[in-house]
Design a protein around this motif. Structure first.
Motif, PDB file in Angstrom:
ATOM      1  N   ASN A  63       3.182  12.287  42.560  1.00  0.00           N
ATOM      2  CA  ASN A  63       2.056  11.677  43.265  1.00  0.00           C
ATOM      3  C   ASN A  63       0.691  12.326  43.064  1.00  0.00           C
ATOM      4  N   ALA A  64       0.600  13.566  42.606  1.00  0.00           N
ATOM      5  CA  ALA A  64      -0.693  14.249  42.558  1.00  0.00           C
ATOM      6  C   ALA A  64      -1.700  13.500  41.693  1.00  0.00           C
ATOM      7  N   LEU A  65      -1.314  13.169  40.465  1.00  0.00           N
ATOM      8  CA  LEU A  65      -2.236  12.477  39.557  1.00  0.00           C
ATOM      9  C   LEU A  65      -2.534  11.065  40.051  1.00  0.00           C
ATOM     10  N   ARG A  66      -1.520  10.356  40.493  1.00  0.00           N
ATOM     11  CA  ARG A  66      -1.719   8.980  40.971  1.00  0.00           C
ATOM     12  C   ARG A  66      -2.635   8.948  42.180  1.00  0.00           C
ATOM     13  N   ARG A  67      -2.443   9.866  43.114  1.00  0.00           N
ATOM     14  CA  ARG A  67      -3.277   9.880  44.307  1.00  0.00           C
ATOM     15  C   ARG A  67      -4.710  10.275  43.980  1.00  0.00           C
ATOM     16  N   ALA A  68      -4.872  11.187  43.010  1.00  0.00           N
ATOM     17  CA  ALA A  68      -6.224  11.565  42.604  1.00  0.00           C
ATOM     18  C   ALA A  68      -6.969  10.363  42.043  1.00  0.00           C
ATOM     19  N   TRP A  69      -6.293   9.566  41.219  1.00  0.00           N
ATOM     20  CA  TRP A  69      -6.951   8.382  40.634  1.00  0.00           C
ATOM     21  C   TRP A  69      -7.208   7.317  41.697  1.00  0.00           C
ATOM     22  N   ASP A  70      -6.261   7.083  42.567  1.00  0.00           N
ATOM     23  CA  ASP A  70      -6.472   6.119  43.652  1.00  0.00           C
ATOM     24  C   ASP A  70      -7.649   6.537  44.528  1.00  0.00           C
ATOM     25  N   PHE A  71      -7.748   7.828  44.788  1.00  0.00           N
ATOM     26  CA  PHE A  71      -8.850   8.358  45.597  1.00  0.00           C
ATOM     27  C   PHE A  71     -10.189   8.079  44.914  1.00  0.00           C
ATOM     28  N   TYR A  72     -10.234   8.286  43.603  1.00  0.00           N
ATOM     29  CA  TYR A  72     -11.484   8.072  42.861  1.00  0.00           C
ATOM     30  C   TYR A  72     -11.878   6.596  42.856  1.00  0.00           C
ATOM     31  N   THR A  73     -10.951   5.720  42.519  1.00  0.00           N
ATOM     32  CA  THR A  73     -11.291   4.297  42.425  1.00  0.00           C
ATOM     33  C   THR A  73     -11.670   3.716  43.786  1.00  0.00           C
ATOM     34  N   ALA A  74     -11.090   4.237  44.866  1.00  0.00           N
ATOM     35  CA  ALA A  74     -11.439   3.752  46.201  1.00  0.00           C
ATOM     36  C   ALA A  74     -12.806   4.249  46.641  1.00  0.00           C
ATOM     37  N   SER A  75     -13.296   5.316  46.006  1.00  0.00           N
ATOM     38  CA  SER A  75     -14.567   5.916  46.408  1.00  0.00           C
ATOM     39  C   SER A  75     -15.714   5.581  45.448  1.00  0.00           C
ATOM     40  N   HIS A  76     -15.459   4.750  44.410  1.00  0.00           N
ATOM     41  CA  HIS A  76     -16.476   4.382  43.434  1.00  0.00           C
ATOM     42  C   HIS A  76     -16.428   2.882  43.172  1.00  0.00           C
ATOM     43  N   ASP A  77     -17.582   2.323  42.812  1.00  0.00           N
ATOM     44  CA  ASP A  77     -17.628   0.916  42.438  1.00  0.00           C
ATOM     45  C   ASP A  77     -17.280   0.772  40.954  1.00  0.00           C
ATOM     46  N   ASN A  78     -17.377  -0.444  40.428  1.00  0.00           N
ATOM     47  CA  ASN A  78     -16.993  -0.699  39.039  1.00  0.00           C
ATOM     48  C   ASN A  78     -17.943  -0.040  38.045  1.00  0.00           C
ATOM     49  N   ALA A  79     -19.131   0.349  38.503  1.00  0.00           N
ATOM     50  CA  ALA A  79     -20.081   1.059  37.641  1.00  0.00           C
ATOM     51  C   ALA A  79     -19.949   2.566  37.789  1.00  0.00           C
ATOM     52  N   ASP A  80     -18.885   3.021  38.446  1.00  0.00           N
ATOM     53  CA  ASP A  80     -18.610   4.440  38.666  1.00  0.00           C
ATOM     54  C   ASP A  80     -19.685   5.120  39.492  1.00  0.00           C
ATOM     55  N   LYS A  81     -20.273   4.373  40.422  1.00  0.00           N
ATOM     56  CA  LYS A  81     -21.224   4.926  41.371  1.00  0.00           C
ATOM     57  C   LYS A  81     -20.515   5.138  42.704  1.00  0.00           C
ATOM     58  N   PRO A  82     -20.706   6.297  43.337  1.00  0.00           N
ATOM     59  CA  PRO A  82     -20.049   6.536  44.634  1.00  0.00           C
ATOM     60  C   PRO A  82     -20.466   5.494  45.654  1.00  0.00           C
ATOM     61  N   ASN A  83     -19.510   4.970  46.405  1.00  0.00           N
ATOM     62  CA  ASN A  83     -19.800   3.967  47.433  1.00  0.00           C
ATOM     63  C   ASN A  83     -19.647   4.525  48.841  1.00  0.00           C
TER      64      ASN A  83
END
Length: 250
Positions: free
Chosen positions: A149-169
């Motif tokens: 889960n470490a890698l998967r959760r890290a990626w899920d955390f990132y995508t939930a915290s950024h928009d499609n332009a990779d800007k923090p939301n």
């Protein structure tokens, strides 16, 4: 002459072993069982330990309940404290029971720019970290929770915290980026890439799960990529072992 029955009754009365006879009191100095067998000092320590465990268990159950409960006044006032307690170890979600479960395979991959001992630069190919995790889990009856889960959760955390332009939301955008960078560098530190890592680039590869043969659903199984910008590796991104090795190499 007394009968055998009379003798048995008399003997039973004499030795106190008849029905309903009171048990002999415990001899002084013989310890009891459980906590009662401990000295007074250790009984106090055991009682204190049980009390602490009980309090922590109650607090944990309360925090998790508030995390999954609908928004209310209490969760709004204490949302930050609840999130600090729950994330990332105790996060709850119900995707397993969703009417439409996830139908995608998402792999996290990374490539690096390294500087060789001769001062040359080279860019590695894409390294599939998710595939490495899969190999570590496959055939293992008791796989590590972090491997799963470490890698998967890290990626899920990132995508939930950024928009499609990779800007923090939100406020957690910078934290999620550091989380991904450190997780990736922790994995790359275990591999020999031929030099010192200077920059990394992370991407995801998403493939839709092919529909079963009996289904009329049409599925596009071509992979889709989300490529993040290049990140310069800093000392804060390196695990302790890699940091020590880097300093020794210098």
């Amino acid at each position: 002459m007394d009968s055998y029955e009379d003798r048995g009754v008399s003997a039973g009365r004499d030795d106190g072993s008849g029905p309903g006879a009171p048990q002999a009191p415990r001899a002084p100095g013989i310890p009891g069982s459980g906590i009662a067998a401990l000295s007074l000092r250790y009984q106090a320590v055991a009682a204190l330990a049980l009390a602490v465990v009980g309090v922590v268990a109650c607090v944990h159950l309360g925090m998790v309940f508030l995390h999954v409960a609908p928004s209310n006044t209490l969760t709004k006032q204490n949302g930050e404290a609840i999130d600090d307690w729950v994330y990332p170890e105790f996060e709850q979600n119900w995707k397993l029971f969703a009417p439409n479960p996830l139908q995608q395979n998402i792999a996290v991959q990374v490539r690096a720019q390294v500087r060789t001992a001769g001062g040359q630069w080279k860019t590695t190919g894409w390294i599939d970290l998710s595939a490495q995790d899969g190999e570590a889990i496959r055939g293992n009856l008791l796989p590590s929770h972090t491997v799963q889960n470490a890698l998967r959760r890290a990626w899920d955390f990132y995508t939930a915290s950024h928009d499609n332009a990779d800007k923090p939301n939100g406020m957690r955008g910078a934290l999620s980026e550091r989380y991904v960078r450190r997780t990736v560098m922790l994995r790359l530190a275990q591999q020999d890439l031929g030099g010192e890592i200077e920059r990394i680039q992370v991407r995801s590869e998403t493939k839709w799960v092919k529909a079963p043969s009996w289904s009329d659903e049409k599925t596009n199984t071509r992979p889709a990529h989300r490529v993040l910008p290049w990140w310069t590796v800093t000392e804060a991104d390196l695990p302790e072992g890699a940091r020590s090795a880097s300093e020794a190499a210098r």
